[in-house]
Design a protein around this motif. Structure first.
Motif, PDB file in Angstrom:
ATOM      1  N   THR A 176       0.840  -1.194   0.000  1.00 48.43           N
ATOM      2  CA  THR A 176       0.000   0.000   0.000  1.00 48.43           C
ATOM      3  C   THR A 176       0.871   1.239   0.000  1.00 48.43           C
ATOM      4  OG1 THR A 176      -1.797  -1.107   1.185  1.00 48.43           O
ATOM      5  CG2 THR A 176      -1.754   1.289   1.258  1.00 48.43           C
ATOM      6  N   HIS A 177       0.604   2.153  -0.922  1.00 44.91           N
ATOM      7  CA  HIS A 177       1.302   3.445  -0.942  1.00 44.91           C
ATOM      8  C   HIS A 177       0.262   4.537  -0.820  1.00 44.91           C
ATOM      9  CE1 HIS A 177       4.459   6.387  -1.850  1.00 44.91           C
ATOM     10  NE2 HIS A 177       3.509   7.024  -2.532  1.00 44.91           N
ATOM     11  N   LEU A 178       0.205   5.183   0.339  1.00 45.23           N
ATOM     12  CA  LEU A 178      -0.752   6.237   0.574  1.00 45.23           C
ATOM     13  C   LEU A 178      -0.149   7.585   0.185  1.00 45.23           C
ATOM     14  CD1 LEU A 178      -2.011   5.023   4.059  1.00 45.23           C
ATOM     15  CD2 LEU A 178      -3.117   4.684   1.859  1.00 45.23           C
ATOM     16  N   TRP A 179      -1.011   8.538  -0.109  1.00 49.87           N
ATOM     17  CA  TRP A 179      -0.554   9.852  -0.533  1.00 49.87           C
ATOM     18  C   TRP A 179       0.139  10.575   0.598  1.00 49.87           C
ATOM     19  CZ3 TRP A 179      -0.209  10.560  -5.416  1.00 49.87           C
ATOM     20  CH2 TRP A 179      -1.158  10.065  -6.294  1.00 49.87           C
ATOM     21  N   GLY A 180       1.059  11.437   0.246  1.00 49.45           N
ATOM     22  CA  GLY A 180       1.645  12.400   1.178  1.00 49.45           C
ATOM     23  C   GLY A 180       2.383  11.767   2.341  1.00 49.45           C
ATOM     24  N   GLY A 181       2.419  12.518   3.446  1.00 53.25           N
ATOM     25  CA  GLY A 181       3.171  12.089   4.628  1.00 53.25           C
ATOM     26  C   GLY A 181       2.385  11.144   5.500  1.00 53.25           C
ATOM     27  N   ARG A 182       2.076   9.985   4.971  1.00 53.07           N
ATOM     28  CA  ARG A 182       1.306   8.994   5.716  1.00 53.07           C
ATOM     29  C   ARG A 182       2.166   7.774   5.997  1.00 53.07           C
ATOM     30  NH1 ARG A 182      -4.579   9.401   2.600  1.00 53.07           N
ATOM     31  NH2 ARG A 182      -5.043  11.507   3.319  1.00 53.07           N
ATOM     32  N   PRO A 183       1.830   7.013   7.023  1.00 48.67           N
ATOM     33  CA  PRO A 183       2.707   5.913   7.438  1.00 48.67           C
ATOM     34  C   PRO A 183       2.678   4.738   6.473  1.00 48.67           C
ATOM     35  CG  PRO A 183       0.690   5.891   8.726  1.00 48.67           C
ATOM     36  CD  PRO A 183       0.635   7.131   7.889  1.00 48.67           C
ATOM     37  N   ARG A 184       3.849   4.194   6.171  1.00 44.68           N
ATOM     38  CA  ARG A 184       3.986   2.974   5.381  1.00 44.68           C
ATOM     39  C   ARG A 184       4.638   1.940   6.291  1.00 44.68           C
ATOM     40  NH1 ARG A 184       5.186   7.942   2.085  1.00 44.68           N
ATOM     41  NH2 ARG A 184       3.252   8.141   0.935  1.00 44.68           N
ATOM     42  N   LEU A 185       3.846   1.132   6.935  1.00 44.84           N
ATOM     43  CA  LEU A 185       4.283   0.277   8.036  1.00 44.84           C
ATOM     44  C   LEU A 185       4.380  -1.189   7.659  1.00 44.84           C
ATOM     45  CD1 LEU A 185       1.800   1.906  10.561  1.00 44.84           C
ATOM     46  CD2 LEU A 185       4.251   2.291  10.557  1.00 44.84           C
ATOM     47  N   ALA A 223       9.593 -16.622  -3.537  1.00 46.54           N
ATOM     48  CA  ALA A 223       8.873 -16.011  -4.662  1.00 46.54           C
ATOM     49  C   ALA A 223       7.868 -14.975  -4.191  1.00 46.54           C
ATOM     50  CB  ALA A 223       8.176 -17.100  -5.476  1.00 46.54           C
ATOM     51  N   VAL A 224       7.166 -15.260  -3.097  1.00 48.90           N
ATOM     52  CA  VAL A 224       6.126 -14.333  -2.663  1.00 48.90           C
ATOM     53  C   VAL A 224       6.743 -13.046  -2.125  1.00 48.90           C
ATOM     54  CG1 VAL A 224       5.875 -15.150  -0.267  1.00 48.90           C
ATOM     55  CG2 VAL A 224       3.916 -14.178  -1.461  1.00 48.90           C
ATOM     56  N   VAL A 225       7.850 -13.144  -1.401  1.00 52.22           N
ATOM     57  CA  VAL A 225       8.494 -11.925  -0.899  1.00 52.22           C
ATOM     58  C   VAL A 225       9.101 -11.139  -2.055  1.00 52.22           C
ATOM     59  CG1 VAL A 225      10.387 -11.035   0.517  1.00 52.22           C
ATOM     60  CG2 VAL A 225       8.915 -12.853   1.399  1.00 52.22           C
ATOM     61  N   LEU A 226       9.753 -11.827  -2.974  1.00 55.77           N
ATOM     62  CA  LEU A 226      10.390 -11.144  -4.102  1.00 55.77           C
ATOM     63  C   LEU A 226       9.347 -10.505  -5.007  1.00 55.77           C
ATOM     64  CD1 LEU A 226      13.393 -12.530  -6.143  1.00 55.77           C
ATOM     65  CD2 LEU A 226      11.597 -11.197  -7.215  1.00 55.77           C
ATOM     66  N   GLY A 227       8.363 -11.290  -5.440  1.00 54.27           N
ATOM     67  CA  GLY A 227       7.373 -10.770  -6.376  1.00 54.27           C
ATOM     68  C   GLY A 227       6.498  -9.688  -5.768  1.00 54.27           C
ATOM     69  N   GLU A 228       6.041  -9.916  -4.551  1.00 55.19           N
ATOM     70  CA  GLU A 228       5.161  -8.946  -3.916  1.00 55.19           C
ATOM     71  C   GLU A 228       5.891  -7.638  -3.625  1.00 55.19           C
ATOM     72  OE1 GLU A 228       3.204  -8.729   0.415  1.00 55.19           O
ATOM     73  OE2 GLU A 228       2.644 -10.529  -0.723  1.00 55.19           O
ATOM     74  N   SER A 229       7.147  -7.728  -3.229  1.00 53.50           N
ATOM     75  CA  SER A 229       7.913  -6.519  -2.931  1.00 53.50           C
ATOM     76  C   SER A 229       8.243  -5.755  -4.203  1.00 53.50           C
ATOM     77  CB  SER A 229       9.194  -6.887  -2.179  1.00 53.50           C
ATOM     78  OG  SER A 229       8.892  -7.501  -0.940  1.00 53.50           O
ATOM     79  N   ALA A 230       8.531  -6.469  -5.292  1.00 54.68           N
ATOM     80  CA  ALA A 230       8.763  -5.780  -6.566  1.00 54.68           C
ATOM     81  C   ALA A 230       7.501  -5.035  -6.990  1.00 54.68           C
ATOM     82  CB  ALA A 230       9.186  -6.786  -7.633  1.00 54.68           C
ATOM     83  N   LEU A 231       6.333  -5.664  -6.803  1.00 58.19           N
ATOM     84  CA  LEU A 231       5.066  -5.003  -7.112  1.00 58.19           C
ATOM     85  C   LEU A 231       4.867  -3.786  -6.221  1.00 58.19           C
ATOM     86  CD1 LEU A 231       2.270  -4.928  -8.486  1.00 58.19           C
ATOM     87  CD2 LEU A 231       1.447  -6.446  -6.664  1.00 58.19           C
ATOM     88  N   ALA A 232       5.199  -3.911  -4.934  1.00 54.91           N
ATOM     89  CA  ALA A 232       5.040  -2.791  -4.005  1.00 54.91           C
ATOM     90  C   ALA A 232       5.954  -1.633  -4.398  1.00 54.91           C
ATOM     91  CB  ALA A 232       5.340  -3.245  -2.580  1.00 54.91           C
ATOM     92  N   ALA A 233       7.191  -1.938  -4.787  1.00 55.32           N
ATOM     93  CA  ALA A 233       8.127  -0.886  -5.194  1.00 55.32           C
ATOM     94  C   ALA A 233       7.647  -0.200  -6.466  1.00 55.32           C
ATOM     95  CB  ALA A 233       9.518  -1.481  -5.399  1.00 55.32           C
TER      96      ALA A 233
END
Length: 855
Positions: free
Chosen positions: A315-324, A470-480
């Protein structure tokens, strides 16, 4: 850590033959080799590889430089980090105008030590000096995945020190930490902050050594390394390490004396490690206090649903919001931790309460200020989010190491899906989150269930391992990728180009006009970055730093230089009077075709000039920028008429052949001249601008298209420069100025003709830290020294405030560390020379020096 009797303890305190209790690690009988242990390389290497691959895969998918034409530099990465790394390259290769303490490039001369510590402290930043200068920007970009990968590797080692277990499982969760939401969404373009991601597990390892009463010197070195990179995130990581220490003191079976001794060792290691960095830390702290202040707003916590949404994977929220968040695999395991009865009840309770309290502290203003060093967060108020992600990874690992039940895992995965459904209407809840929660969650659950059956079916282990990686690699690439795409839609984060043919030609034009120290070269406009002077090896006013002194701003702003960021960014101004004041003898301009750059050269006074003892007072209106310029120059060179206004048009009369200029720093809009030329006015960012030659009629006319033209234009916006008078003033300054100027690092030496009297003015601002061979005197914010005819040479040296006491404290800390090392070596020699103690009841020994493991 205590565990139920059905499972072997992973750590406990045993009593040796000397009657003293020591923390001893117990390995599981099934652990195959040392590679599975904390020190084995396979787990850290896996974590590093997964992290770097996932992050770079997002670059490839996005088509970002160097994998495509899309710019890579985001916000301050283009304006600060790349230019400062280019300055580091110049420093390392002996091509800097200055040294580690001071640079003559940017801001007409500024401190550099605090900038180094803040923007270049990440040890991996030195990668930039081993590549050609033209590729420094690429090296800066590469620092990001390398630092994230290193953080993942160190976390993998730390997890093994908490609970032993298979190396590949630790490696996967280490990668989940290196690819946490804070790293991908907040700090991926801030190389120095990313060192905090490394600092947290490093300090965790130091905590464990202090608990084990082992390796105090090594623990101190880890603290020093953590604080070497960037004090801001190091401070947050240190506070997190304090939380980890308190948790471990509660969950371990220790006596009160043992707890006190562990606290003492940890406090000593922390104090000594931080003091080792005091030569960098103290000057930076004092520089921050002397910097131009900014208007930081009060902390306003986000709504609860937004805060919770920040915990959902990808999840990437707008502006200065927490990415936890961390990857769904880690989130499922972290959620299952509280249900895992294989973990001791006290351990589950303490860690769960700690994680909840840390999260709550992010929303409570007083504790949020503590996380930020008792300062109002400027920018994103959740810069400590990586601490929470690290704690999630730790509890996820403890859960995985104690083999969670499939039913508990399924319940947690279902709760994550339910949370996503409830929070789906939160601002900017994106499709990537659904892919991560549903797809990544399902694959994570499948992999963990297969792993649970692996005791009976060993062939399932490789399948589970592949799925988890695979799940950590693929999901994190999608998140980035999601973070890159969504962030780029915000104006401040539009990716900028830092390498191009135009930038190369701009750099070459600046170098072709180099005349330092005889005169300065201004890199001109349009700017590539806010720190073009550093990036292009110029000596102009362009400078952007959190440490820009208030003294510099107060000296330059009244003279007609534009600024931004509450005065921490200074822009150039194409103005001949300012060029004369600051010894600028060349300026680079774009060619008429726009394809190249060329340098214009013109006479300039030396860097150190002589003014009469009696201060000059301009005849121009005192409230005008032109009067202030003349007071510093020491000569009247302008006509400053009082204009008449008709609607949005200002009209004034000047001597034909002079050159008209305009200054209205509170105006935003467009300025149109009588010849039809349009010039943008961007309020305080726009300094003095050139209108052009005064025609034979003598009439100067300017029209401002702005909604705020009335109150935003000063009484005397127009000034007409008499070039003949300016040339005469420059000739006088050259004739009476220093005959020789030698800037050497952070020292400047100037020689005058015998019998010179007056005020020697150095074309740099009188920032705190300057000491001269004679007492300095005020001169419109510039550094000045009175001459009385009895000397021909003045010498001024810049020493950052706090450097000397910082060096003294650092030296004392170094002596303490070396003494501890010598004591440890001596004790080890004595131990090796002592006969081995009798065998224990199982044929082994409980050696007083061996605190690591008992098999």
């Amino acid at each position: 850590m205590a565990t139920p009797s059905s499972r072997p303890r992973t750590s406990r305190w045993l009593t040796g033959l000397d009657g003293r209790s020591r923390l001893v690690r117990l390995s599981r009988p099934s652990r195959p080799s040392s590679v599975a242990g904390p020190g084995g390389p396979a787990g850290p290497l896996l974590a590093f590889a997964v992290t770097v691959t996932a992050f770079c895969a997002a670059w490839v998918a996005r088509g970002s430089f160097p994998f495509g034409a899309t710019g890579r530099a985001i916000n301050d990465q283009a304006n600060q980090y790349v230019p400062f790394h280019r300055a580091l390259w110049d420093l390392a290769h002996g091509q800097a105008a200055g040294d580690l303490l001071f640079t003559w490039r940017g801001g007409f001369g500024q401190q550099f030590l605090s900038d180094y510590y803040t923007y270049l402290g990440n040890p991996l930043s030195w990668l930039a000096v081993v590549v050609p200068r033209a590729h420094v920007d690429l090296a800066v970009f590469v620092v990001t995945p390398l630092t994230m990968g290193l953080a993942a590797a160190v976390m993998t080692v730390y997890l093994g020190k908490l609970v032993p277990g298979p190396w590949w499982q630790r490696g996967v969760l280490g990668a989940a930490y290196g690819l946490c939401g804070w790293a991908l969404s907040d700090a991926s373009y801030i190389p120095m902050w990313l060192w905090g991601l490394v600092a947290l597990p490093m300090l965790g390892i130091a905590v464990e050594w202090c608990l084990e009463r082992r390796r105090w010197p090594a623990a101190t070195v880890l603290v020093a390394l953590a604080w070497l990179g960037n004090f801001y995130t190091a401070m947050m990581a240190t506070m997190a390490a304090c939380v980890l220490l308190l948790i471990r003191l509660v969950v371990l079976d220790l006596t009160g004396r043992q707890r006190l001794r562990a606290l003492g060792r940890a406090a000593g290691a922390a104090a000594t490690g931080i003091l080792l960095n005091l030569p960098l830390l103290l000057p930076s702290f004092l520089s921050s206090g002397a910097a131009q202040p900014t208007k930081a707003g009060a902390f306003d916590p986000v709504r609860l649903e937004i805060f919770l949404t920040g915990m959902l994977p990808a999840t990437h929220l707008w502006g200065g919001r927490p990415r936890l968040y961390i990857a769904s695999l880690g989130m499922v395991l972290a959620g299952t931790f509280v249900l895992n009865t294989a973990v001791a009840r006290r351990t589950r309770l303490v860690w769960t309460v700690a994680v909840v309290l840390v999260a709550a502290s992010f929303q409570f203003p007083p504790t949020q200020y503590v996380w930020h060093g008792l300062a109002v967060p400027n920018g994103n108020p959740y810069r400590e989010a990586f601490v929470f992600s690290g704690m999630l990874v730790i509890v996820a690992w403890m859960c995985l190491a104690h083999r969670p039940r499939p039913l508990h895992l399924a319940v947690t995965a279902a709760l994550m899906v339910a949370a996503a459904f409830v929070l789906r209407h939160t601002d900017d809840f994106g499709g990537a989150t659904w892919y991560a929660v549903l797809g990544g969650g399902a694959v994570s659950l499948l992999a963990l269930c297969l792993l649970a059956r692996a005791e009976r079916h060993p062939r399932l282990v490789p399948v589970a391992a592949v799925l988890m990686v695979a799940v950590v690699l693929g999901e994190s690439a999608l998140a980035a990728l999601n973070a890159d795409q969504r962030r780029s839609r915000e104006g401040w984060a539009t990716p900028a180009v830092t390498s191009s043919g135009s930038i190369t030609r701009h750099f070459e034009a600046v170098r072709s006009a180099d005349g330092w120290p005889a005169y300065r070269t201004d890199s001109g406009s349009p700017q590539t970055s806010y720190n073009d002077a550093l990036a292009l090896r110029a000596e102009g006013p362009q400078y952007y730093s959190s440490y820009l002194p208030a003294a510099t701003f107060e000296a330059l702003e009244p003279l007609g230089y534009g600024y931004k960021n509450d005065g921490r960014t200074i822009f150039g101004a194409d103005n001949p009077v300012l060029d004369a004041i600051f010894a600028i003898g060349a300026r680079v301009r774009p060619d008429a075709t726009g394809d190249g750059w060329h340098a214009d050269r013109f006479p300039a006074p030396p860097l150190v000039t002589l003014r009469p003892t009696l201060a000059f007072t301009s005849p121009a209106p005192a409230d005008s920028v032109y009067a202030r310029q003349e007071n510093v120059l020491g000569a009247a060179v302008h006509e400053v008429p009082t204009p008449t206004r008709t609607g949005a048009t200002w009209t004034a009369r000047c001597t034909p052949g002079t050159e008209a200029f305009w200054y209205s720093p509170d105006t935003t809009g467009t300025l149109r001249t009588a010849t039809g030329t349009s010039l943008p006015l961007e309020a305080r960012m726009t300094g003095v601008v050139r209108l052009g030659p005064v025609p034979a009629s003598g009439e100067v006319r300017a029209t401002v298209d702005s909604a705020t033209t009335g109150p935003s234009v000063p009484a005397h916006p127009i000034g007409c420069l008499d070039r003949a008078r300016l040339d005469a003033a420059i000739a006088h300054l050259r004739a009476t100025g220093a005959t020789r100027v030698q800037p050497d690092g952070h020292t400047l030496k100037a020689t005058f003709p015998a019998g010179s009297t007056g005020t020697a003015v150095i074309a740099t601002t009188a920032t705190p830290g300057w000491q001269c061979s004679r007492p300095t005197t005020p001169f419109h914010g510039l550094l000045a020294v009175p001459l009385t005819g009895d000397t021909t040479t003045i010498t001024c040296t810049y020493t950052p405030k706090g450097l000397l006491p910082g060096l003294a404290a650092g030296a004392a800390a170094l002596v303490t560390l070396l003494t501890a090392c010598a004591t440890t070596l001596h004790r080890n020699r004595r131990t090796r020379s002592t006969p081995e103690p009798p065998a224990g009841p199982h044929g082994g020994t409980q050696d007083a020096a061996d605190l690591r493991s008992v098999h």
